[in-house]
Each structure stands twice: as structure tokens, then as C-alpha cells.
Design a protein around this motif. Structure first.
Motif, PDB file in Angstrom:
ATOM      1  N   PHE A 141      66.200  17.704  21.706  1.00 12.13           N
ATOM      2  CA  PHE A 141      65.392  18.468  22.664  1.00 12.13           C
ATOM      3  C   PHE A 141      63.958  17.939  22.672  1.00 12.13           C
ATOM      4  O   PHE A 141      63.366  17.739  23.731  1.00 12.13           O
ATOM      5  CB  PHE A 141      65.417  19.962  22.299  1.00 12.13           C
ATOM      6  N   LEU A 142      63.407  17.710  21.493  1.00 13.13           N
ATOM      7  CA  LEU A 142      62.040  17.176  21.423  1.00 13.13           C
ATOM      8  C   LEU A 142      61.970  15.725  21.900  1.00 13.13           C
ATOM      9  O   LEU A 142      60.968  15.316  22.494  1.00 13.13           O
ATOM     10  CB  LEU A 142      61.484  17.315  20.013  1.00 13.13           C
ATOM     11  N   ASP A 143      63.036  14.954  21.663  1.00  9.59           N
ATOM     12  CA  ASP A 143      63.086  13.587  22.194  1.00  9.59           C
ATOM     13  C   ASP A 143      62.993  13.635  23.715  1.00  9.59           C
ATOM     14  O   ASP A 143      62.240  12.873  24.333  1.00  9.59           O
ATOM     15  CB  ASP A 143      64.385  12.879  21.777  1.00  9.59           C
ATOM     16  N   TRP A 144      63.765  14.529  24.334  1.00 11.20           N
ATOM     17  CA  TRP A 144      63.742  14.697  25.788  1.00 11.20           C
ATOM     18  C   TRP A 144      62.365  15.172  26.258  1.00 11.20           C
ATOM     19  O   TRP A 144      61.822  14.640  27.235  1.00 11.20           O
ATOM     20  CB  TRP A 144      64.836  15.689  26.194  1.00 11.20           C
ATOM     21  N   ALA A 145      61.786  16.152  25.568  1.00 14.55           N
ATOM     22  CA  ALA A 145      60.476  16.692  25.957  1.00 14.55           C
ATOM     23  C   ALA A 145      59.400  15.617  25.886  1.00 14.55           C
ATOM     24  O   ALA A 145      58.497  15.571  26.724  1.00 14.55           O
ATOM     25  CB  ALA A 145      60.106  17.878  25.063  1.00 14.55           C
ATOM     26  N   GLY A 179      62.489  28.403  12.123  1.00 11.43           N
ATOM     27  CA  GLY A 179      63.341  29.071  13.097  1.00 11.43           C
ATOM     28  C   GLY A 179      63.980  28.153  14.112  1.00 11.43           C
ATOM     29  O   GLY A 179      64.981  28.506  14.723  1.00 11.43           O
ATOM     30  N   GLY A 180      63.400  26.968  14.348  1.00 11.28           N
ATOM     31  CA  GLY A 180      64.038  25.986  15.213  1.00 11.28           C
ATOM     32  C   GLY A 180      63.942  26.243  16.707  1.00 11.28           C
ATOM     33  O   GLY A 180      64.612  25.578  17.493  1.00 11.28           O
ATOM     34  N   PHE A 181      63.102  27.179  17.133  1.00 13.67           N
ATOM     35  CA  PHE A 181      62.955  27.470  18.559  1.00 13.67           C
ATOM     36  C   PHE A 181      61.979  26.494  19.209  1.00 13.67           C
ATOM     37  O   PHE A 181      60.930  26.182  18.652  1.00 13.67           O
ATOM     38  CB  PHE A 181      62.433  28.896  18.756  1.00 13.67           C
ATOM     39  N   ALA A 182      62.331  26.020  20.410  1.00 11.92           N
ATOM     40  CA  ALA A 182      61.419  25.248  21.262  1.00 11.92           C
ATOM     41  C   ALA A 182      61.791  25.531  22.706  1.00 11.92           C
ATOM     42  O   ALA A 182      62.967  25.780  23.017  1.00 11.92           O
ATOM     43  CB  ALA A 182      61.499  23.757  20.965  1.00 11.92           C
ATOM     44  N   LEU A 183      60.791  25.475  23.578  1.00 11.71           N
ATOM     45  CA  LEU A 183      61.012  25.774  24.988  1.00 11.71           C
ATOM     46  C   LEU A 183      60.118  24.871  25.832  1.00 11.71           C
ATOM     47  O   LEU A 183      58.952  24.660  25.490  1.00 11.71           O
ATOM     48  CB  LEU A 183      60.685  27.244  25.263  1.00 11.71           C
ATOM     49  N   ALA A 184      60.681  24.374  26.926  1.00 12.64           N
ATOM     50  CA  ALA A 184      59.924  23.538  27.866  1.00 12.64           C
ATOM     51  C   ALA A 184      60.148  24.057  29.275  1.00 12.64           C
ATOM     52  O   ALA A 184      61.287  24.261  29.698  1.00 12.64           O
ATOM     53  CB  ALA A 184      60.358  22.080  27.776  1.00 12.64           C
ATOM     54  N   VAL A 185      59.058  24.276  29.994  1.00 13.98           N
ATOM     55  CA  VAL A 185      59.127  24.647  31.404  1.00 13.98           C
ATOM     56  C   VAL A 185      59.482  23.382  32.182  1.00 13.98           C
ATOM     57  O   VAL A 185      59.051  22.279  31.839  1.00 13.98           O
ATOM     58  CB  VAL A 185      57.788  25.252  31.866  1.00 13.98           C
ATOM     59  N   LEU A 186      60.275  23.532  33.250  1.00 16.45           N
ATOM     60  CA  LEU A 186      60.846  22.370  33.934  1.00 16.45           C
ATOM     61  C   LEU A 186      60.036  21.888  35.128  1.00 16.45           C
ATOM     62  O   LEU A 186      60.596  21.347  36.069  1.00 16.45           O
ATOM     63  CB  LEU A 186      62.285  22.682  34.354  1.00 16.45           C
ATOM     64  N   ASN A 187      58.739  22.034  35.107  1.00 15.88           N
ATOM     65  CA  ASN A 187      57.895  21.441  36.147  1.00 15.88           C
ATOM     66  C   ASN A 187      57.576  19.997  35.777  1.00 15.88           C
ATOM     67  O   ASN A 187      57.716  19.595  34.626  1.00 15.88           O
ATOM     68  CB  ASN A 187      56.595  22.229  36.304  1.00 15.88           C
ATOM     69  N   ASP A 188      57.108  19.236  36.767  1.00 15.02           N
ATOM     70  CA  ASP A 188      56.720  17.852  36.521  1.00 15.02           C
ATOM     71  C   ASP A 188      55.399  17.801  35.772  1.00 15.02           C
ATOM     72  O   ASP A 188      54.499  18.595  36.043  1.00 15.02           O
ATOM     73  CB  ASP A 188      56.577  17.093  37.837  1.00 15.02           C
TER      74      ASP A 188
END
Length: 197
Positions: free
Chosen positions: A112-116, A174-183
């Protein structure tokens, strides 16, 4: 008469103008900007105390993230609306209610962080005990990869932690991460060619 004079001048200009070819050579593409989500220091949001006397680190991290994603006005509305402590499910409920698209993980999945980082979006994540920060991407230094973190308690700089250590600690928080999907914001401009004299 006037249009005939104008036509004559134009014909002289066209007939007498030859533009020599301009020779250019490409310049090398610079290394990608590091960190990938390099929010300008002037836009770093500091953590604030809410009406219940609690810190607002989740919301401050989200404001940083939204600013990077060219959602400055949304970030300001979010800051004016929410404060105090937050947890992942309520944050997702609030994002859903605001009709904001996002992606997230609850399992400290490094992909997920690689993608972010690869998409230059960055993310918010649980980092440090009872704290949320903004992940601004992986950076490479001296042959090693580091997580670059914008901590809203210390705006103005990025904290670096070696990748494997970061992933292990992130899972422990806790392992939580979140990314908003705007450019994300545009890359820094660079000169791609030079004229050969």
C-alpha cells in the motif's frame, strides 16, 4: 491603396525571411523528487487541540494529505469541521459521508505504501504511540530506502526511518494507512533541452 502597401510589405517580409534551423539537444531527466509527496513547508499543518482538549493529529495529517492532492479548500473545511481524537472506522465513515474516494489498509501492507509513494499520493497512517502522521513517500539515500514522515507535531521537516524498521513499527502501531484518491500536485518543472550555439 493602403491595403496594396500592406500587401507589398508582407510579400517583402515573406520573401526575405529565412529562419535558420535551430539545433537543440535533450538534457537528462532529473532524478524524481524526494519525497514523492513533497508538500511545501508553508502548507504543513500543525496539530491542534480540539474542544475536548485532545490533539487532532488524524485531522491534521488528513489536511496535509488533502493539500498535497490539490484539495486545499476541502482541507480547510475539514480542519474547520473536525478536531480531537479519531479512529479509523469513524474517519472512513466521515470520508464516506463527505463523498471522498479513498483506499486504505488495516494490515500494515507495505505494498500500500509502495503504491502511495509510486503514485505520488502519499497517505496518512498510525505512527508512534496514539499518533497519526503523513507518509510522504519512500526516499533513497546511500543505497538504503527510508520512509519519509511529516509529523504534524513537528511541521517543517521530514523524519526518516529505514524501510524494514518502519514497516515493523507501523504494524506495531496498528497498521492503518489511508490515501485519498485525488491526483497529486504536479512534479517540479525542469528544462528538457538546450539550444546548441
Amino acid at each position: 491603396m493602403r491595403s496594396a502597401s500592406l500587401l507589398g510589405v508582407l510579400l517583402l517580409l515573406i520573401a526575405g525571411c529565412t529562419v535558420p534551423p535551430v539545433e537543440v539537444r535533450p538534457l537528462p531527466v532529473p532524478e524524481p523528487e524526494q519525497p514523492a509527496a513533497n508538500l511545501p513547508t508553508a502548507l504543513h499543518q500543525r496539530n491542534w487541540t480540539g474542544s475536548l482538549g485532545q490533539g487532532s493529529c488524524v485531522h491534521a495529517s488528513l489536511v496535509n494529505h488533502l493539500r498535497w492532492l490539490n484539495q486545499y479548500e476541502l482541507g480547510e473545511r475539514w480542519r474547520a469541521t473536525y478536531s480531537n481524537g479519531e479512529w479509523d472506522s469513524r474517519l472512513r465513515d466521515r470520508l464516506d459521508a463527505a463523498d471522498i474516494d479513498y483506499s486504505y489498509t488495516l494490515k500494515a501492507d507495505p505494498r500500500f505504501l509502495d503504491w502511495a509513494s509510486r503514485t505520488r499520493r502519499g497517505a496518512i497512517l498510525w505512527w508512534k504511540p496514539a499518533h497519526c502522521c503523513t507518509f510522504v513517500g519512500w526516499i533513497n539515500r546511500g543505497g538504503k530506502q527510508y520512509a519519509a514522515i511529516l509529523d504534524n507535531n513537528y511541521p517543517g521537516r521530514f523524519e526518516l526511518t529505514p524501510r524494514e524498521q518502519f514497516i515493523r513499527l507501523w504494524a506495531g502501531y496498528g497498521g492503518f494507512a489511508l490515501a485519498v484518491l485525488n491526483d497529486p500536485s504536479s512534479s517540479l518543472p525542469y528544462r528538457s533541452y538546450e539550444v546548441i550555439q
